[in-house]
Design a protein around this motif. Structure first.
Motif, PDB file in Angstrom:
ATOM      1  N   ALA A 174      24.580  45.174 -30.436  1.00  0.00           N
ATOM      2  CA  ALA A 174      23.354  44.980 -29.670  1.00  0.00           C
ATOM      3  C   ALA A 174      22.322  44.136 -30.403  1.00  0.00           C
ATOM      4  O   ALA A 174      21.404  43.591 -29.775  1.00  0.00           O
ATOM      5  N   SER A 175      22.463  44.005 -31.703  1.00  0.00           N
ATOM      6  CA  SER A 175      21.510  43.203 -32.476  1.00  0.00           C
ATOM      7  C   SER A 175      21.904  41.730 -32.530  1.00  0.00           C
ATOM      8  O   SER A 175      21.196  40.927 -33.129  1.00  0.00           O
ATOM      9  N   ARG A 176      23.020  41.376 -31.885  1.00  0.00           N
ATOM     10  CA  ARG A 176      23.481  39.976 -31.897  1.00  0.00           C
ATOM     11  C   ARG A 176      23.906  39.556 -30.487  1.00  0.00           C
ATOM     12  O   ARG A 176      25.039  39.148 -30.252  1.00  0.00           O
ATOM     13  N   VAL A 177      22.964  39.617 -29.566  1.00  0.00           N
ATOM     14  CA  VAL A 177      23.213  39.139 -28.202  1.00  0.00           C
ATOM     15  C   VAL A 177      22.310  37.938 -27.956  1.00  0.00           C
ATOM     16  O   VAL A 177      21.100  37.994 -28.184  1.00  0.00           O
ATOM     17  N   TYR A 178      22.917  36.843 -27.521  1.00  0.00           N
ATOM     18  CA  TYR A 178      22.262  35.549 -27.428  1.00  0.00           C
ATOM     19  C   TYR A 178      22.343  35.016 -25.993  1.00  0.00           C
ATOM     20  O   TYR A 178      23.080  35.551 -25.164  1.00  0.00           O
ATOM     21  N   ALA A 179      21.586  33.957 -25.711  1.00  0.00           N
ATOM     22  CA  ALA A 179      21.572  33.376 -24.366  1.00  0.00           C
ATOM     23  C   ALA A 179      21.588  31.862 -24.462  1.00  0.00           C
ATOM     24  O   ALA A 179      21.031  31.273 -25.394  1.00  0.00           O
ATOM     25  N   MET A 180      22.216  31.232 -23.447  1.00  0.00           N
ATOM     26  CA  MET A 180      22.263  29.767 -23.446  1.00  0.00           C
ATOM     27  C   MET A 180      22.463  29.239 -22.033  1.00  0.00           C
ATOM     28  O   MET A 180      22.937  29.950 -21.142  1.00  0.00           O
ATOM     29  N   GLY A 181      22.107  27.971 -21.839  1.00  0.00           N
ATOM     30  CA  GLY A 181      22.313  27.294 -20.569  1.00  0.00           C
ATOM     31  C   GLY A 181      21.505  26.019 -20.509  1.00  0.00           C
ATOM     32  O   GLY A 181      20.554  25.833 -21.282  1.00  0.00           O
ATOM     33  N   GLY A 182      21.878  25.143 -19.578  1.00  0.00           N
ATOM     34  CA  GLY A 182      21.183  23.875 -19.422  1.00  0.00           C
ATOM     35  C   GLY A 182      20.626  23.700 -18.023  1.00  0.00           C
ATOM     36  O   GLY A 182      21.196  24.183 -17.046  1.00  0.00           O
ATOM     37  N   SER A 183      19.492  23.007 -17.894  1.00  0.00           N
ATOM     38  CA  SER A 183      18.818  22.719 -16.636  1.00  0.00           C
ATOM     39  C   SER A 183      18.376  24.031 -15.987  1.00  0.00           C
ATOM     40  O   SER A 183      17.585  24.769 -16.577  1.00  0.00           O
ATOM     41  N   ILE A 199      17.170  39.970 -26.581  1.00  0.00           N
ATOM     42  CA  ILE A 199      17.912  38.734 -26.858  1.00  0.00           C
ATOM     43  C   ILE A 199      17.424  38.182 -28.188  1.00  0.00           C
ATOM     44  O   ILE A 199      16.240  37.906 -28.368  1.00  0.00           O
ATOM     45  N   LYS A 200      18.352  37.995 -29.131  1.00  0.00           N
ATOM     46  CA  LYS A 200      17.971  37.637 -30.498  1.00  0.00           C
ATOM     47  C   LYS A 200      17.882  36.135 -30.742  1.00  0.00           C
ATOM     48  O   LYS A 200      17.107  35.679 -31.585  1.00  0.00           O
ATOM     49  N   LYS A 201      18.695  35.371 -30.040  1.00  0.00           N
ATOM     50  CA  LYS A 201      18.644  33.914 -30.170  1.00  0.00           C
ATOM     51  C   LYS A 201      18.888  33.311 -28.795  1.00  0.00           C
ATOM     52  O   LYS A 201      19.642  33.867 -27.987  1.00  0.00           O
ATOM     53  N   LEU A 202      18.275  32.159 -28.544  1.00  0.00           N
ATOM     54  CA  LEU A 202      18.498  31.484 -27.280  1.00  0.00           C
ATOM     55  C   LEU A 202      18.479  29.983 -27.477  1.00  0.00           C
ATOM     56  O   LEU A 202      17.727  29.462 -28.307  1.00  0.00           O
ATOM     57  N   ALA A 203      19.349  29.321 -26.711  1.00  0.00           N
ATOM     58  CA  ALA A 203      19.500  27.872 -26.838  1.00  0.00           C
ATOM     59  C   ALA A 203      19.402  27.225 -25.452  1.00  0.00           C
ATOM     60  O   ALA A 203      20.411  26.840 -24.852  1.00  0.00           O
ATOM     61  N   PRO A 204      18.178  27.090 -24.933  1.00  0.00           N
ATOM     62  CA  PRO A 204      18.006  26.407 -23.650  1.00  0.00           C
ATOM     63  C   PRO A 204      18.051  24.890 -23.818  1.00  0.00           C
ATOM     64  O   PRO A 204      17.589  24.350 -24.834  1.00  0.00           O
ATOM     65  N   VAL A 205      18.586  24.214 -22.810  1.00  0.00           N
ATOM     66  CA  VAL A 205      18.636  22.754 -22.810  1.00  0.00           C
ATOM     67  C   VAL A 205      17.920  22.247 -21.560  1.00  0.00           C
ATOM     68  O   VAL A 205      18.141  22.761 -20.461  1.00  0.00           O
ATOM     69  N   VAL A 265      14.434  30.584 -31.071  1.00  0.00           N
ATOM     70  CA  VAL A 265      14.710  29.582 -30.048  1.00  0.00           C
ATOM     71  C   VAL A 265      15.118  28.260 -30.678  1.00  0.00           C
ATOM     72  O   VAL A 265      14.478  27.780 -31.626  1.00  0.00           O
ATOM     73  N   MET A 266      16.183  27.655 -30.128  1.00  0.00           N
ATOM     74  CA  MET A 266      16.509  26.258 -30.400  1.00  0.00           C
ATOM     75  C   MET A 266      16.650  25.572 -29.047  1.00  0.00           C
ATOM     76  O   MET A 266      17.546  25.895 -28.267  1.00  0.00           O
ATOM     77  N   MET A 267      15.771  24.621 -28.756  1.00  0.00           N
ATOM     78  CA  MET A 267      15.756  23.960 -27.447  1.00  0.00           C
ATOM     79  C   MET A 267      16.112  22.497 -27.573  1.00  0.00           C
ATOM     80  O   MET A 267      15.676  21.817 -28.517  1.00  0.00           O
ATOM     81  N   GLY A 268      16.905  21.999 -26.626  1.00  0.00           N
ATOM     82  CA  GLY A 268      17.275  20.591 -26.584  1.00  0.00           C
ATOM     83  C   GLY A 268      16.514  19.862 -25.491  1.00  0.00           C
ATOM     84  O   GLY A 268      16.449  20.335 -24.349  1.00  0.00           O
ATOM     85  N   ASN A 286       5.898  24.948 -25.774  1.00  0.00           N
ATOM     86  CA  ASN A 286       4.665  25.097 -26.552  1.00  0.00           C
ATOM     87  C   ASN A 286       4.040  26.485 -26.416  1.00  0.00           C
ATOM     88  O   ASN A 286       3.188  26.860 -27.233  1.00  0.00           O
ATOM     89  N   LYS A 287       4.446  27.251 -25.412  1.00  0.00           N
ATOM     90  CA  LYS A 287       3.929  28.606 -25.238  1.00  0.00           C
ATOM     91  C   LYS A 287       4.773  29.656 -25.946  1.00  0.00           C
ATOM     92  O   LYS A 287       4.388  30.837 -25.993  1.00  0.00           O
ATOM     93  N   ILE A 288       5.911  29.259 -26.492  1.00  0.00           N
ATOM     94  CA  ILE A 288       6.751  30.200 -27.231  1.00  0.00           C
ATOM     95  C   ILE A 288       6.091  30.479 -28.577  1.00  0.00           C
ATOM     96  O   ILE A 288       5.774  29.555 -29.327  1.00  0.00           O
ATOM     97  N   THR A 289       5.878  31.744 -28.875  1.00  0.00           N
ATOM     98  CA  THR A 289       5.242  32.122 -30.139  1.00  0.00           C
ATOM     99  C   THR A 289       6.254  32.624 -31.161  1.00  0.00           C
ATOM    100  O   THR A 289       5.909  32.814 -32.332  1.00  0.00           O
ATOM    101  N   ALA A 290       7.494  32.851 -30.734  1.00  0.00           N
ATOM    102  CA  ALA A 290       8.553  33.279 -31.653  1.00  0.00           C
ATOM    103  C   ALA A 290       9.006  32.099 -32.509  1.00  0.00           C
ATOM    104  O   ALA A 290       8.604  30.940 -32.284  1.00  0.00           O
TER     105      ALA A 290
END
Length: 320
Positions: A174-183, A199-205, A265-268, A286-290
């Protein structure tokens, strides 16, 4: 270099122009309370598609308003310890995609849960029941009624609910659940992590569904946003309700959810994106504070960003 939007220096401080409703937080707390009150009645159906390394299932659960929602779920066949998991979201009008594109993550020891958005290209149910037009798009679905009936409200909740199911799944750490997707998937990644803070990490594109008024201002209410122009032409041709409409869209504007995110967060972003303009994306970023970083592709638009998929894998593995 060419530019279709603000200079990068301005993008990095841009705060968005679409209004935020005054009861925004109460709106989403009420929505989450509704979601938590639903018995999901989870069903796992083994898929005909199986591999020596992956067990594959069609996963069904009941979401808000009684809809049966579908996701593809693949997990490592031989996992001897709690393992990480990913929730994955697809582009507008699409579906969870093929099993084959899940296998790279399963081979690395991840479970993966890929949502079919209700009423789009997969098997999730859209229970309907809205007042007003449903022509040509999901952004405007429910726009004429109570904002509690906006379709993207329900879809955002489906994302959070699926993330909770993933977190509670047997064998998942449960401490390593991530999210991703584009558009659209990028927008849903942000909404998911905002509404499910575990959600611990997320990679939106290049996320969609952000800063609608800026999209309108740039005359980019076409392609994925075309329904905005269609709506005004058919139902408010003199824009007498323009402020009201953009305010209501503010409930489902991901920029207003972004400050709730707690994961890294890592965003493309492609700076030549004319589908989801860079300023609309930076309004959310710019509103993400994490903890966060943005990977910028100056010459790319709404398309594959070279190397970003590899960076995402390394990000989730903790190597980048």
């Amino acid at each position: 270099m060419p530019a279709i939007d603000m200079p990068l220096q301005e993008l990095q401080t841009y705060s968005g122009i679409n209004p935020r409703p005054g009861d925004f937080e109460a709106y989403w707390e009420r929505a989450l309370s509704e979601m938590r009150g639903v018995d999901p009645t989870i069903e796992l159906v083994p898929s005909p598609f199986q591999t020596p390394a992956a067990e594959c299932f069609d996963l069904y659960f009941t979401g808000v308003r009684g809809a049966r929602v579908h996701a593809k779920y693949a997990r490592p066949r031989h996992s001897e310890q709690p393992h990480p998991a990913i929730v994955q979201f697809h582009g507008y009008s699409g579906s969870a995609g093929e099993w084959a594109d899940k296998l790279s993550y399963v081979s690395l020891g991840f479970s993966i849960f890929s949502l079919d958005c209700r009423g789009q290209g997969g098997y999730s149910e859209d229970t309907g029941g809205v007042v007003g037009s449903t022509l040509n798009g999901h952004i405007i679905r429910g726009l004429d009624g109570d904002p509690d009936h906006l379709l993207f409200r329900h879809i955002f909740l489906d994302c959070a609910q699926l993330a909770g199911i993933a977190i509670d799944s047997p064998g998942v750490d449960a401490s390593r659940v991530y999210a991703m997707g584009g558009s659209q998937g990028g927008a849903l990644t942000i909404a998911c992590a905002a509404l499910e803070p575990r959600i611990k990490k997320l990679a939106p594109v290049f996320p969609f569904l952000s800063d609608y008024r800026r999209v309108w201002q740039m005359d980019l209410a076409k392609d994925a946003y075309a329904e905005l122009k269609t709506y005004f032409r058919n139902f408010d041709p003199q824009h007498e309700r323009e402020d009201e409409i953009f305010m209501k869209l503010g409930y489902i504007d991901i920029q207003h959810l972004a400050n709730r995110i707690q994961g890294e967060v890592m965003m493309g972003v492609g700076l030549m994106d004319t589908i989801c303009p860079p300023s609309s994306q930076f309004a959310a970023y710019n509103k993400i504070t994490a903890q966060k970083r943005v990977e910028i592709y100056p010459d790319f638009g709404h398309e594959g960003l070279p190397g970003f998929t590899d960076k995402t894998i390394q990000f989730f593995l903790g190597n980048y």
